[in-house]
Each structure stands twice: as structure tokens, then as C-alpha cells.
Design an enzyme around this catalytic site. Sequence first.
Site, PDB file in Angstrom:
ATOM      1  N   LYS A 196      -6.897  30.262  21.895  1.00  0.00           N
ATOM      2  CA  LYS A 196      -7.872  29.665  20.968  1.00  0.00           C
ATOM      3  C   LYS A 196      -7.435  28.237  20.681  1.00  0.00           C
ATOM      4  O   LYS A 196      -6.547  27.998  19.873  1.00  0.00           O
ATOM      5  CB  LYS A 196      -7.964  30.444  19.655  1.00  0.00           C
ATOM      6  CG  LYS A 196      -9.188  29.979  18.852  1.00  0.00           C
ATOM      7  CD  LYS A 196      -9.085  30.182  17.377  1.00  0.00           C
ATOM      8  CE  LYS A 196      -8.423  29.067  16.631  1.00  0.00           C
ATOM      9  NZ  LYS A 196      -9.105  27.761  16.654  1.00  0.00           N
ATOM     10  N   CYS A 304       3.939  16.124  14.709  1.00  0.00           N
ATOM     11  CA  CYS A 304       4.796  16.922  13.826  1.00  0.00           C
ATOM     12  C   CYS A 304       6.212  16.370  13.830  1.00  0.00           C
ATOM     13  O   CYS A 304       7.003  16.675  12.955  1.00  0.00           O
ATOM     14  CB  CYS A 304       4.808  18.372  14.266  1.00  0.00           C
ATOM     15  SG  CYS A 304       5.620  18.597  15.838  1.00  0.00           S
TER      16      CYS A 304
HETATM   17  P1  NAD Z   1      -4.217  23.636  11.291  1.00  0.00           P
HETATM   18  O1  NAD Z   1      -3.268  24.627  10.740  1.00  0.00           O
HETATM   19  O2  NAD Z   1      -5.310  23.144  10.424  1.00  0.00           O
HETATM   20  O3  NAD Z   1      -4.930  24.257  12.594  1.00  0.00           O
HETATM   21  C1  NAD Z   1      -4.177  24.911  13.602  1.00  0.00           C
HETATM   22  C2  NAD Z   1      -4.975  26.104  14.117  1.00  0.00           C
HETATM   23  O4  NAD Z   1      -5.102  27.069  13.077  1.00  0.00           O
HETATM   24  C3  NAD Z   1      -6.372  25.747  14.563  1.00  0.00           C
HETATM   25  O5  NAD Z   1      -6.626  26.421  15.776  1.00  0.00           O
HETATM   26  C4  NAD Z   1      -7.268  26.228  13.429  1.00  0.00           C
HETATM   27  O6  NAD Z   1      -8.497  26.717  13.889  1.00  0.00           O
HETATM   28  C5  NAD Z   1      -6.470  27.333  12.785  1.00  0.00           C
HETATM   29  N1  NAD Z   1      -6.588  27.341  11.312  1.00  0.00           N
HETATM   30  C6  NAD Z   1      -6.670  26.269  10.505  1.00  0.00           C
HETATM   31  N2  NAD Z   1      -6.690  26.645   9.211  1.00  0.00           N
HETATM   32  C7  NAD Z   1      -6.616  27.980   9.196  1.00  0.00           C
HETATM   33  C8  NAD Z   1      -6.571  28.971   8.172  1.00  0.00           C
HETATM   34  N3  NAD Z   1      -6.628  28.626   6.885  1.00  0.00           N
HETATM   35  N4  NAD Z   1      -6.479  30.245   8.525  1.00  0.00           N
HETATM   36  C9  NAD Z   1      -6.406  30.588   9.821  1.00  0.00           C
HETATM   37  N5  NAD Z   1      -6.441  29.706  10.835  1.00  0.00           N
HETATM   38  C10 NAD Z   1      -6.542  28.425  10.545  1.00  0.00           C
HETATM   39  O7  NAD Z   1      -3.350  22.439  11.872  1.00  0.00           O
HETATM   40  P2  NAD Z   1      -3.872  21.067  12.457  1.00  0.00           P
HETATM   41  O8  NAD Z   1      -4.412  20.240  11.337  1.00  0.00           O
HETATM   42  O9  NAD Z   1      -4.750  21.304  13.636  1.00  0.00           O
HETATM   43  O10 NAD Z   1      -2.504  20.434  12.994  1.00  0.00           O
HETATM   44  C11 NAD Z   1      -1.657  19.647  12.196  1.00  0.00           C
HETATM   45  C12 NAD Z   1      -0.476  20.438  11.693  1.00  0.00           C
HETATM   46  O11 NAD Z   1       0.221  21.034  12.772  1.00  0.00           O
HETATM   47  C13 NAD Z   1       0.561  19.579  10.976  1.00  0.00           C
HETATM   48  O12 NAD Z   1       1.029  20.250   9.847  1.00  0.00           O
HETATM   49  C14 NAD Z   1       1.673  19.439  12.006  1.00  0.00           C
HETATM   50  O13 NAD Z   1       2.950  19.171  11.484  1.00  0.00           O
HETATM   51  C15 NAD Z   1       1.612  20.769  12.657  1.00  0.00           C
HETATM   52  N6  NAD Z   1       2.227  20.735  13.979  1.00  0.00           N
HETATM   53  C16 NAD Z   1       3.439  21.320  14.124  1.00  0.00           C
HETATM   54  C17 NAD Z   1       4.070  21.279  15.354  1.00  0.00           C
HETATM   55  C18 NAD Z   1       5.417  21.899  15.538  1.00  0.00           C
HETATM   56  O14 NAD Z   1       5.792  22.147  16.675  1.00  0.00           O
HETATM   57  N7  NAD Z   1       6.157  22.174  14.469  1.00  0.00           N
HETATM   58  C19 NAD Z   1       3.454  20.636  16.430  1.00  0.00           C
HETATM   59  C20 NAD Z   1       2.206  20.059  16.237  1.00  0.00           C
HETATM   60  C21 NAD Z   1       1.595  20.119  15.005  1.00  0.00           C
END
Ligand code: NAD
Length: 519
Positions: A196, A304
Site C-alpha cells: 500500500k 526522516c
Molecule cells: P504518515 O504516517 O502520514 O503516512 C504513512 C502511511 O500511513 C501512509 O501510507 C498513510 O496512508 C498511512 N496513514 C497515515 N495516517 C494514518 C493513520 N492515522 N492510521 C493509519 N494509517 C495511516 O507519514 P507521512 O506523512 O507519509 O511520512 C512522513 C513521516 O514518515 C515522518 O514522520 C517521517 O519522519 C517518517 N519517516 C520515517 C522514516 C524512517 O525510516 N524512520 C523514513 C521516512 C519517513
Amino acid sequence: ARRITALLCNTWCSPSSSFSSSSMPTTKLFINGKFVDSKTTKWVDIHNPATNETIGRVPEATQDEMEAAVSSCKQSFKVWAETSILSRQQIFLRYQQLIKDNLKEIAKIITLEQGKTLADAEGDVFRGLQVVEHACSVTSLMLGETLPSVTKDMDTYTFRLPLGVCAGIAPFNFPAMIPLWMFPMAMVCGNTFLMKPSERVPGATMFLAKLLQDSGAPDGTLNIIHGQHAAVKFICDHPDIKAISFVGSNQAGEYIYERGSISGKRVQSNMGAKNHGVVMPDANKENTLNQLVGAAFGAAGQRCMALSTAILVGNARGWLPELIERAKKLRVNAGDQPGADLGPLISAGAKKRVCDLVESGVKEGAELVLDGRSVRVKGYENGNFVGPTILTKVKPNMTCYKEEVFGPVLVVLETETLAEAIEIVNRNPYGNGTAIFTTNGATARKYCHLVDVGQVGVNVPIPVPLPMFSFTGSRASFRGDTNFYGKQGVQFYTQLKTITSQWNEEDATMTSPAVVMPT
Ligand code: NAD
């Protein structure tokens, strides 16, 4: 508009779905080897962050479609798990070549949907490609263990075997790299995969799925669904899914970790961060300031591993004016424009959030020495741009320090000593990455030893390990016990089976039952 449609309308995306009234390019689902239109009535718009134009739509897959995707994964697992490891390896050897051949095309889609500069988007694909290359060494990575003669005529050996159907949930900020952390590693080990992608940037994953199919991956080994919360809940709860790989925010990641674990799945969850760069006064100044500026503002701070917090130690506090000068010189523009150093934020909502966090810093006593909030980009007046922004005199109790900003904002703290800097870093709940800049080996060694962060750079601002190692964020940046890619990745996607066998030459026959525990 024609250029956008040309980029997006491909096998995985139709100019207008027969099930929708809109003429927007519509992202398809990938089920059992076919790119199919969704029958959903719920859609999410995809925007070009540089213009805020709607450039396409992504479906929220229906329950039946999601069930069909898992069922396809489950069916194909029976054959895929029995396919020889050399055949699986060959598919991924072809895959890495096809990714190389199409790297620039994938990067263009990333820039269009995500906003990052083309050069940075190519880096996004390249870092994912390296994981695919690593996956090709599966024949070594999956070796088990043996111990002959544990007792007379008895040998013990372990196999590493796939789990079954695994699933991946990806964020918006690395549309190619992060999905490539997931399905290639899982599939080369013999699992089938339900992906997804982020609903905000589905294009790169769809392109990568087509390339995988062209590499010879059998139908059903990779399925792709789209959606938001309903799709995530479905993945967490489905009894046929054995493991979930998640990368994204803490809000989603902690929820997925808990919900997935309760239903008996393995979950690895990489989450948010607050990465500190500690600058020692003995550091190579020129190099350090350039590294810091690049790592704080590159990708508009939407990494991140962005170095979003600087701690200037001792006399390095005097370097602030030069830091600001360098940050000012970065060019803010649409990602596909020549010379752009940083592009827009992903959405208008993200821009507002970042600007509000900067404002909170000012209200709480920080000094705004560089303010990029009102930057205007000619020809892209509606884009979500924020220029490099620097807040100084930041204290650990301020909101702009405590929250992950995820924008081109550097918060600067100052300390007298290294010990104070280490204390600040270790008190912060996140443990994704950190870097120290110094020319003193003993200082560097001390920092590496004492700092409680999963990935540490010495004069390396973004210490993301190459895929023969693993991505080892820690504390609030990670939940689970087995990391992404490297040996850990193989461990996550496999389980052990241990065989103990006894073969006697003379076919010895027992004369009475052995009722005592064998020793
Ligand atoms: P996000 O959590 O909003 O979304 C990630 C995924 O989760 C998406 O596919 C989305 O559809 C789903 N999602 C979003 N909110 C949700 C919820 N409440 N319940 C269930 N599913 C949900 O993250 P984003 O904004 O796409 O990405 C940015 C974040 O990702 C930042 O916090 C960043 O630090 C983190 N990140 C971490 C790493 C790492 O390896 N530690 C790498 C890249 C990004």
C-alpha cells in the site's frame, strides 16, 4: 497538462476511469498480475506540490478488491515459495537492471507527485535500487546453520523459510526508496507481498510494479492496493497476512504496530525523528557548514534523517552568521527547474503546519534569524514553498524543538561542552540519526559511544547505512525488534525450521521405548 497526462497515463494509470465521472488520470490497482480500475466511489486527489494543481486520483480500494489482492498473494505463495532460489534471484537481477534503465523516468514521476528536485528524486530511486542489488545476494543471505554430530549419527540444521503473505505501508517522502526497502527483500526470500503506497505519491510504486512484472515476477506475487485508514486497518487485521513493514509518522506507526501485533503479526515500524548535528569548534568549518545546510534543507527538510537540529558547542557558536549566509544562497524552485536546491512541501496543510511551528518558536522565545515563510517562486505562486528557515536560541522545552517539523527549518541550540550536547540528544525521545562534526578522533569516539541514537555519523550528516547493513533507528523512531534490509531484513521476512536427523549405518532398532527425556 499534456505533459502531466503523458507522465501519469500508462499501464497503471488510465486517462479517465470508466467508473468515475472525472477526466483526471486515475491510478489503478495491481491485482493478480493485472492493472485494474477500482470500482470504488471514494477517491483521493493527487496534487503537484509545486502548483497545487490536481494531477490525478487514487482510489480507496473496496473491501472486495482488498480481499482479492490478499487472496492472490496467498494463492501465488504456494508456487513462489517452491520456486528455486536461483530463479527468484534471476528475476531480481533483471529487475535491478530495469530500474537502472528507467531511473530517470521514475524520478520524473516522483518530482511531479512529491515535489523534490529531479536530482534528489534520482537519489531516491538509486538508494532503493541498492536494496534490490543487495536482495540479489539472497543465496548467501538465506543460508541456514548446521551442526554435525550433535550426538552419535545425529546432525542438526536450520533452514530460513519465508513467512507467507507480507504487507508494506509506505510514506510520501521517498516514493521509490521505501517501497523498495520492502517488497524486493520480502519476495526474494520467497514471500508474496501486498503493497500500500502512500496515497499522495502512488506513481513510482506503480511504475516499479510494472518493471517487476517485466522482470518475470509471476502474477500475484506482488499486489498493490490503495487507500488510507480502511486499507491500513484491513492489513493489520487480515489473518492471512503474516508480517507488516511500516514507515511513516509516529501517529500511524504506533497504531499499526499495536493493532498488527495484537492480531499476531510481526511488525517493523520506522517512524519520526529529530536528528541532531553536534558541531565542535575543532571541526572543519567549511565542510561542516556545507554538510549541515545540505542535510537540514535538502528535500525541503522532508527526510526522516534530515539534520533538523544543530547544537553548536563552545566557539562553534560564532559560526552562526556564516551558516545563515549559506542557507540564504539555496535556490527554492519547482523540482523540475534547473538549479533548484529545494522544492515545495507536499501539501498546503504541511506548509501551514511548518509555518505554525516556526511561529510557535518565536512566541516561545526563539529568535527567527532566517524566515523562509513568505518565499515566492515566480511562475509557481500557488505552490507549497517554504524557504530555508533558521531559529536560534532554541530550548528543549519549546514546541519547535519537541515536534518533528518536517520542513526546511533548522533549530539551533548552543552548549558550552560536548557533555551538555550529549545530554540534550539523549533526553530527546527520538533515536533515528545524529552526526558529530569534529577533527578529534577521541571526541568522535566518545560521542559514538555515549549517544543513545541508532545511526551515528562522524562528519557524515545523513548516516543512512548501505543495504548490506540495516536501517537502525532506535527509541521513539522505531518499534519492533528487527530492522529494515541487510541481514536484519532477511531475518524479518523469514522464519527458522530446525531439523534434527539420525541416520545409523546398520539401521539400529530400539529394543524398548525410551521414556526418559533425551539428553
Ligand atoms: P504518515 O504516517 O502520514 O503516512 C504513512 C502511511 O500511513 C501512509 O501510507 C498513510 O496512508 C498511512 N496513514 C497515515 N495516517 C494514518 C493513520 N492515522 N492510521 C493509519 N494509517 C495511516 O507519514 P507521512 O506523512 O507519509 O511520512 C512522513 C513521516 O514518515 C515522518 O514522520 C517521517 O519522519 C517518517 N519517516 C520515517 C522514516 C524512517 O525510516 N524512520 C523514513 C521516512 C519517513
